[in-house]
Design a protein around this motif. Structure first.
Motif, PDB file in Angstrom:
ATOM      1  N   UNK A   1       0.688  -1.326  -0.163  1.00  0.00           N
ATOM      2  CA  UNK A   1      -0.245  -0.311  -0.486  1.00  0.00           C
ATOM      3  C   UNK A   1       0.399   1.020   0.285  1.00  0.00           C
ATOM      4  N   UNK A   2       0.265   2.560  -0.944  1.00  0.00           N
ATOM      5  CA  UNK A   2       1.481   2.801  -0.783  1.00  0.00           C
ATOM      6  C   UNK A   2       1.321   4.193   0.177  1.00  0.00           C
ATOM      7  N   UNK A   3       1.977   5.119   0.281  1.00  0.00           N
ATOM      8  CA  UNK A   3       2.029   6.122   1.286  1.00  0.00           C
ATOM      9  C   UNK A   3       0.588   7.268   1.050  1.00  0.00           C
ATOM     10  N   UNK A   4       0.014   7.742   0.130  1.00  0.00           N
ATOM     11  CA  UNK A   4      -0.953   8.453   0.434  1.00  0.00           C
ATOM     12  C   UNK A   4      -2.371   7.142   0.661  1.00  0.00           C
ATOM     13  N   UNK A   5      -1.903   6.428  -0.273  1.00  0.00           N
ATOM     14  CA  UNK A   5      -3.329   5.201   0.680  1.00  0.00           C
ATOM     15  C   UNK A   5      -3.396   5.197   2.352  1.00  0.00           C
ATOM     16  N   UNK A   6      -2.014   4.719   2.516  1.00  0.00           N
ATOM     17  CA  UNK A   6      -1.954   4.895   3.872  1.00  0.00           C
ATOM     18  C   UNK A   6      -2.433   5.952   4.746  1.00  0.00           C
ATOM     19  N   UNK A   7      -2.088   7.345   4.658  1.00  0.00           N
ATOM     20  CA  UNK A   7      -2.828   8.384   4.394  1.00  0.00           C
ATOM     21  C   UNK A   7      -3.741   8.378   4.646  1.00  0.00           C
ATOM     22  N   UNK A   8      -4.407   8.400   3.532  1.00  0.00           N
ATOM     23  CA  UNK A   8      -6.064   8.740   3.606  1.00  0.00           C
ATOM     24  C   UNK A   8      -6.659   7.654   4.798  1.00  0.00           C
ATOM     25  N   UNK A   9      -6.432   6.310   4.715  1.00  0.00           N
ATOM     26  CA  UNK A   9      -6.932   5.421   5.678  1.00  0.00           C
ATOM     27  C   UNK A   9      -6.569   5.804   6.922  1.00  0.00           C
ATOM     28  N   UNK A  15     -10.247  10.136  12.031  1.00  0.00           N
ATOM     29  CA  UNK A  15     -10.398  10.926  12.600  1.00  0.00           C
ATOM     30  C   UNK A  15     -12.669  10.313  13.135  1.00  0.00           C
ATOM     31  N   UNK A  16     -12.225   9.386  12.695  1.00  0.00           N
ATOM     32  CA  UNK A  16     -14.068   8.541  13.047  1.00  0.00           C
ATOM     33  C   UNK A  16     -13.612   8.426  15.050  1.00  0.00           C
ATOM     34  N   UNK A  17     -12.872   7.713  14.679  1.00  0.00           N
ATOM     35  CA  UNK A  17     -12.571   7.395  16.262  1.00  0.00           C
ATOM     36  C   UNK A  17     -12.215   8.052  17.571  1.00  0.00           C
ATOM     37  N   UNK A  18     -11.134   9.698  16.771  1.00  0.00           N
ATOM     38  CA  UNK A  18     -10.432  10.332  18.169  1.00  0.00           C
ATOM     39  C   UNK A  18      -9.175  10.295  18.059  1.00  0.00           C
ATOM     40  N   UNK A  19      -8.552   8.931  18.516  1.00  0.00           N
ATOM     41  CA  UNK A  19      -7.453   8.490  18.689  1.00  0.00           C
ATOM     42  C   UNK A  19      -7.111   6.817  18.345  1.00  0.00           C
ATOM     43  N   UNK A  20      -5.952   6.719  17.850  1.00  0.00           N
ATOM     44  CA  UNK A  20      -5.934   5.308  17.251  1.00  0.00           C
ATOM     45  C   UNK A  20      -4.650   4.988  18.071  1.00  0.00           C
ATOM     46  N   UNK A  21      -3.978   3.473  18.421  1.00  0.00           N
ATOM     47  CA  UNK A  21      -2.820   3.355  18.775  1.00  0.00           C
ATOM     48  C   UNK A  21      -2.214   2.571  17.092  1.00  0.00           C
ATOM     49  N   UNK A  22      -1.018   2.911  17.596  1.00  0.00           N
ATOM     50  CA  UNK A  22       0.355   2.258  16.112  1.00  0.00           C
ATOM     51  C   UNK A  22      -0.389   1.019  15.509  1.00  0.00           C
ATOM     52  N   UNK A  23      -0.512   0.065  17.098  1.00  0.00           N
ATOM     53  CA  UNK A  23      -0.867  -1.453  16.856  1.00  0.00           C
ATOM     54  C   UNK A  23      -1.289  -1.560  15.955  1.00  0.00           C
ATOM     55  N   UNK A  24      -3.245  -0.432  16.012  1.00  0.00           N
ATOM     56  CA  UNK A  24      -3.892  -0.909  15.438  1.00  0.00           C
ATOM     57  C   UNK A  24      -3.738  -0.518  13.727  1.00  0.00           C
ATOM     58  N   UNK A  25      -3.156   0.343  13.885  1.00  0.00           N
ATOM     59  CA  UNK A  25      -2.906   0.879  11.755  1.00  0.00           C
ATOM     60  C   UNK A  25      -2.244  -0.136  11.215  1.00  0.00           C
ATOM     61  N   UNK A  39       4.633   7.263   8.959  1.00  0.00           N
ATOM     62  CA  UNK A  39       4.294   8.569   8.545  1.00  0.00           C
ATOM     63  C   UNK A  39       3.185   9.248   9.587  1.00  0.00           C
ATOM     64  N   UNK A  40       2.733   8.836  10.923  1.00  0.00           N
ATOM     65  CA  UNK A  40       2.230   9.998  11.831  1.00  0.00           C
ATOM     66  C   UNK A  40       3.226  10.882  12.473  1.00  0.00           C
ATOM     67  N   UNK A  41       4.653  10.477  11.924  1.00  0.00           N
ATOM     68  CA  UNK A  41       5.288  11.435  12.292  1.00  0.00           C
ATOM     69  C   UNK A  41       5.055  13.030  11.134  1.00  0.00           C
ATOM     70  N   UNK A  42       5.358  12.132   9.892  1.00  0.00           N
ATOM     71  CA  UNK A  42       5.191  12.942   8.355  1.00  0.00           C
ATOM     72  C   UNK A  42       4.025  13.394   8.854  1.00  0.00           C
ATOM     73  N   UNK A  43       2.758  13.406   9.075  1.00  0.00           N
ATOM     74  CA  UNK A  43       1.293  13.767   9.262  1.00  0.00           C
ATOM     75  C   UNK A  43       1.143  15.007  10.476  1.00  0.00           C
ATOM     76  N   UNK A  48      -1.374  17.017  10.854  1.00  0.00           N
ATOM     77  CA  UNK A  48      -3.320  17.050  10.377  1.00  0.00           C
ATOM     78  C   UNK A  48      -3.508  16.209  11.311  1.00  0.00           C
ATOM     79  N   UNK A  49      -2.474  15.934  12.377  1.00  0.00           N
ATOM     80  CA  UNK A  49      -2.885  15.200  13.498  1.00  0.00           C
ATOM     81  C   UNK A  49      -2.365  15.614  14.851  1.00  0.00           C
ATOM     82  N   UNK A  50      -2.464  14.908  15.463  1.00  0.00           N
ATOM     83  CA  UNK A  50      -1.349  15.007  17.045  1.00  0.00           C
ATOM     84  C   UNK A  50      -0.659  14.002  17.865  1.00  0.00           C
ATOM     85  N   UNK A  51       0.656  13.660  17.441  1.00  0.00           N
ATOM     86  CA  UNK A  51       1.092  12.765  17.600  1.00  0.00           C
ATOM     87  C   UNK A  51       1.369  12.099  19.494  1.00  0.00           C
ATOM     88  N   UNK A  52       0.918  11.192  19.267  1.00  0.00           N
ATOM     89  CA  UNK A  52       1.607  10.833  20.774  1.00  0.00           C
ATOM     90  C   UNK A  52       2.282   9.653  20.918  1.00  0.00           C
TER      91      UNK A  52
END
Length: 250
Positions: A1-9, A15-25, A39-43, A48-52
């Motif tokens: 899966x390329x970066x743009x598709x990963x970014x979209x997902x 957005x749907x869950x509010x927060x998400x864990x790395x392992x789930x992604x 990917x999360x660091x880039x976003x 576009x999101x807050x990194x935890x």
């Protein structure tokens, strides 16, 4: 899966869950956790999101402006190194003051499992520690939306009601010539009050802040007990800081 598709997902899931864990992604995207973290660091850098530490949170939950998100991820490796050292000073049962500095916020990932109390004026720290073993006391007062922090007279009165074992502070600049300096009076007043009501005052400061002078000089080296910085700091300079009475951890 390329970066743009990963970014979209990723953005859709956050957005749907509010927060998400790395392992789930990683499971959702069918990729490695290393790729997800990258990917999360880039976003996060794009605002576009807050990194935890364990994943990510949508920006609307923390209301953190892009500038804060970028600041918190700037020199992340150095800040994490500093905070890992700082966490070794924290004992079970400690009461801590944590200010709203971007370096101090990185400490959360290393203390979530500890049975301690944290008193803070930082909203990102509150959100990071919610649901963990840490008991959180949010300082009351006037919200500074830009800094995502509480400031003002009521905040200072709130702090004065408590006594902490340790205060962990960030700083905009520290120099031999001018001591400690801050970008604003309100941040300086919070730092000073936290220091006054703590048994030990610990400055978390990456090497880029050393011998840097910001807008407002507000305290001398005497306010501090310990300076924790990263390995790139000039060793000769640190010796001079020690001569000012600071204990250096590097």
């Amino acid at each position: 899966m390329n970066y743009q598709l990963r970014k979209q997902l990723i953005l859709q899931t956050v957005e749907e869950k509010g927060s998400v864990e790395v392992k789930d992604l990683a499971e959702l995207l069918q990729t490695s956790e290393i790729t997800v973290r990258r990917d999360l660091a880039t976003l996060s850098e794009q605002g576009l999101l807050y990194r935890t530490h364990g994943g990510a949170m949508k920006m609307s939950l923390v209301q953190a402006p892009t500038s804060f998100a970028n600041k918190s991820t700037s020199r992340m490796a150095e800040k994490d190194y500093i905070c890992q050292l700082a966490s070794q000073l924290i004992q079970e049962g400690d009461v801590l003051f944590l200010d709203c500095g971007s370096t101090v916020s990185r400490l959360c990932q290393f203390i979530k499992h500890k049975h301690i109390k944290v008193i803070t004026n930082s909203l990102p720290i509150v959100y990071e520690l919610m649901g963990t073993e840490v008991s959180v006391n949010l300082i009351g007062g006037e919200l500074d939306a830009e800094r995502q922090a509480i400031h003002g007279t009521i905040a200072l009165e709130h702090i004065a009601r408590y006594q902490a074992n340790k205060a962990f502070l960030g700083i905009d600049g520290i120099s031999l010539a001018r001591g400690l300096s801050a970008a604003s009076e309100k941040e300086a007043s919070i730092a000073t009050t936290l220091a006054q009501h703590a048994q030990q005052v610990i400055l978390l400061c990456d090497a880029s802040k050393l011998e840097k002078e910001a807008y407002l000089q507000f305290a001398s080296f005497d306010m501090l007990d310990v300076l924790i910085t990263d390995a790139s700091a000039d060793k000769d300079l640190l010796v001079k800081y020690e001569q000012k009475g600071l204990k250096i951890i590097c």
